[in-house]
Design an enzyme around this catalytic site. Structure first.
Site, PDB file in Angstrom:
ATOM      1  N   ASP A 151       0.714  -1.271  -0.077  1.00 30.89           N
ATOM      2  CA  ASP A 151      -0.146  -0.065  -0.014  1.00 30.89           C
ATOM      3  C   ASP A 151       0.703   1.282   0.087  1.00 30.89           C
ATOM      4  O   ASP A 151       0.895   2.291  -0.797  1.00 30.89           O
ATOM      5  CB  ASP A 151      -0.901  -0.051   1.226  1.00 30.89           C
ATOM      6  CG  ASP A 151      -1.955  -1.365   1.426  1.00 30.89           C
ATOM      7  OD1 ASP A 151      -1.757  -1.992   0.499  1.00 30.89           O
ATOM      8  OD2 ASP A 151      -2.542  -1.253   2.360  1.00 30.89           O
ATOM      9  N   GLU A 379       2.282  -9.579  11.491  1.00 32.73           N
ATOM     10  CA  GLU A 379       2.387  -9.250   9.925  1.00 32.73           C
ATOM     11  C   GLU A 379       3.414  -8.872   9.330  1.00 32.73           C
ATOM     12  O   GLU A 379       3.680  -9.143   8.090  1.00 32.73           O
ATOM     13  CB  GLU A 379       1.233  -8.133   9.910  1.00 32.73           C
ATOM     14  CG  GLU A 379       0.573  -7.547   8.726  1.00 32.73           C
ATOM     15  CD  GLU A 379       0.008  -6.276   8.762  1.00 32.73           C
ATOM     16  OE1 GLU A 379      -0.517  -5.952   9.763  1.00 32.73           O
ATOM     17  OE2 GLU A 379      -0.766  -6.033   7.725  1.00 32.73           O
TER      18      GLU A 379
HETATM   19  C1  DGY Z   1      -5.561  -2.352   4.319  1.00 35.55           C
HETATM   20  O1  DGY Z   1      -6.662  -2.357   4.651  1.00 35.55           O
HETATM   21  O2  DGY Z   1      -4.695  -1.936   4.881  1.00 35.55           O
HETATM   22  C2  DGY Z   1      -5.222  -3.302   2.826  1.00 35.55           C
HETATM   23  O3  DGY Z   1      -3.861  -3.530   2.653  1.00 35.55           O
HETATM   24  C3  DGY Z   1      -6.078  -2.680   1.969  1.00 35.55           C
HETATM   25  O4  DGY Z   1      -6.238  -3.744   1.087  1.00 35.55           O
END
Ligand code: DGY
Length: 414
Positions: A151, A379
């Site tokens: 992202d 994560e």
């Molecule tokens: C989030 O919501 O952080 C995801 O990476 C977007 O899909």
């Protein structure tokens, strides 16, 4: 861990922050189910394909029906629905599904299940080149940073800076679960939400989105994953006697692979391109490392990747860095701007293994597993591997650790 994130047909990435089904998460998670419950692994892929839209796109999220605080929830995506009736998002994610299908087929073959997945996945791959390559560049364009799966990677900064903010106000839920210093900034979220509004304003017309989205980038990670997946789909299709799918998939793999190879810089690495300006982004990120999944690269290209991930700017004691350690905006605890992610180290190891670079691949897997042993299913983690970051109980981190532990056990047994 997988069992606690299991909703029956789908496995959520993590409780709380990610309460839905995500595309590339689900594909990788399916591999973790193999040693526990192979039928559950196949069900995971079946539910992933169930979210496919009529035009062929497999979206990045299928929304769980139970209410939760996730932003942007289904109402932000209009009334888009997948073929199985679930509400879905209107963008896609790295197409790692067919590579996972092939691995699953090798680990726990089930002809009926595999056969049912071939046509839908092939339809998605064709969509990526038909709708997402309107300029016939040879690679699909990504229209939102979320499509890269990375992202807030530094790669997207300049393109995002040009965008206005969303006009609708919104409440983020992610920072209720994870410290905000480990998540994308508010400045970036304003742009992410602006893009969702722009897509909605254009009626979710995917042809218009592919041609005119205010964010259009080539991502070497996304393209290389498609190259590998198309060739993996061809391999399974060939074994099952589906020659039309096999031929079309080989064509896609070769076209995308050759186009991507042409874009390598003089240092051998492939970078993101901003299609709005035509500029190649100077920063090196794990997108450049993922390009080793492209079987069409030369040995010189692979050498450059091996150097970067084992001793160079993408190398860390815990695996492959999400951003180069010498990047001006490198941030070792912030999401995709520096930390190490298990899926990236694992996919790069897979790509290097397939190119015969087994020592480099084993080193990355050792780094990944020894970090998992220290911090568990986080994560992402700090480069040193001593600090777990982001969500707790993260499914693909566990799934990929299970895959590797199982592989080591098999090796020892022989
Ligand atoms: C989030 O919501 O952080 C995801 O990476 C977007 O899909």
């Amino acid at each position: 861990m997988l069992q606690s994130n299991d909703t029956g047909e789908t496995t959520i990435p993590a409780n709380g922050i990610y309460p839905h089904q995500w595309n590339w998460d689900s594909a990788l998670i399916s591999l973790g189910w193999v040693s526990v419950d192979p039928d559950r692994a196949w069900r995971e892929l079946r539910s992933l394909v169930g979210m496919q839209m009529a035009d062929g796109m497999i979206p990045h999220i299928a929304f769980d029906r139970r209410p939760n605080s996730y932003l942007p929830g289904p109402d932000w995506w209009g009334d888009l629905v997948g073929m199985d009736g679930r509400r879905v998002s209107g963008i896609t994610q790295p197409p790692v599904l067919a590579t996972c299908l092939r691995l699953l087929w090798q680990l726990a073959p089930d002809e009926l299940q595999a056969r049912q997945l071939l046509a839908p996945i092939s339809h998605w791959h064709s969509w990526l080149l038909r709708v997402r390559d309107p300029q016939s560049i040879g690679e699909p364009v990504i229209v939102h940073p979320w499509e890269s799966g990375r992202d807030n990677a530094i790669d997207w900064d300049v393109a995002l800076e040009r965008l206005p903010n969303a006009r609708t106000s919104f409440d983020r839920a992610d920072t209720d679960f994870v410290d905000e210093t480990q998540r994308p900034t508010k400045v970036h979220y304003d742009k992410y939400m602006y893009l969702v509004e722009w897509f909605r304003d254009h009626g979710w017309n995917q042809d218009a989105i592919g041609k005119h989205s205010p964010f259009r980038m080539l991502d070497p990670g996304f393209s290389a994953i498609l190259t590998a997946s198309a060739s993996d789909l061809a391999a399974v299709a060939t074994e099952l006697g589906e020659s039309a799918i096999a031929e079309e998939s080989m064509r896609i793999s070769e076209n995308v692979g050759e186009s991507l190879k042409q874009r390598a810089s003089t240092d051998g690495l492939i970078r993101a391109v901003d299609l709005t300006t035509g500029d190649t982004i100077s920063t090196i990120s794990c997108g450049s490392a993922l390009s080793c999944l492209n079987g069409h690269l030369t040995d010189t290209h692979i050498d450059a990747i091996v150097e970067s991930v084992t001793v160079g700017v993408l190398s860390a004691p815990s695996g492959v860095l999400s951003a180069a350690s010498n990047a001006a905006d490198f941030s070792p605890e912030n999401y995709w701007r520096g930390p190490v992610w298990a899926n990236i180290s694992w996919l790069v190891a897979l790509g290097l293994d397939r190119r015969g670079r087994n020592d480099a691949a084993e080193l990355l897997r050792y780094r990944q597993l020894s970090t998992y042993a220290k911090i568990g299913a986080r994560e992402y983690n700090s480069p040193s591997g001593t600090t777990g970051l982001g969500a707790n109980g993260f499914s693909w981190s566990s799934a990929l650790a299970l895959v590797e532990v199982e592989r080591l056990a098999q090796m020892q047994a022989h």
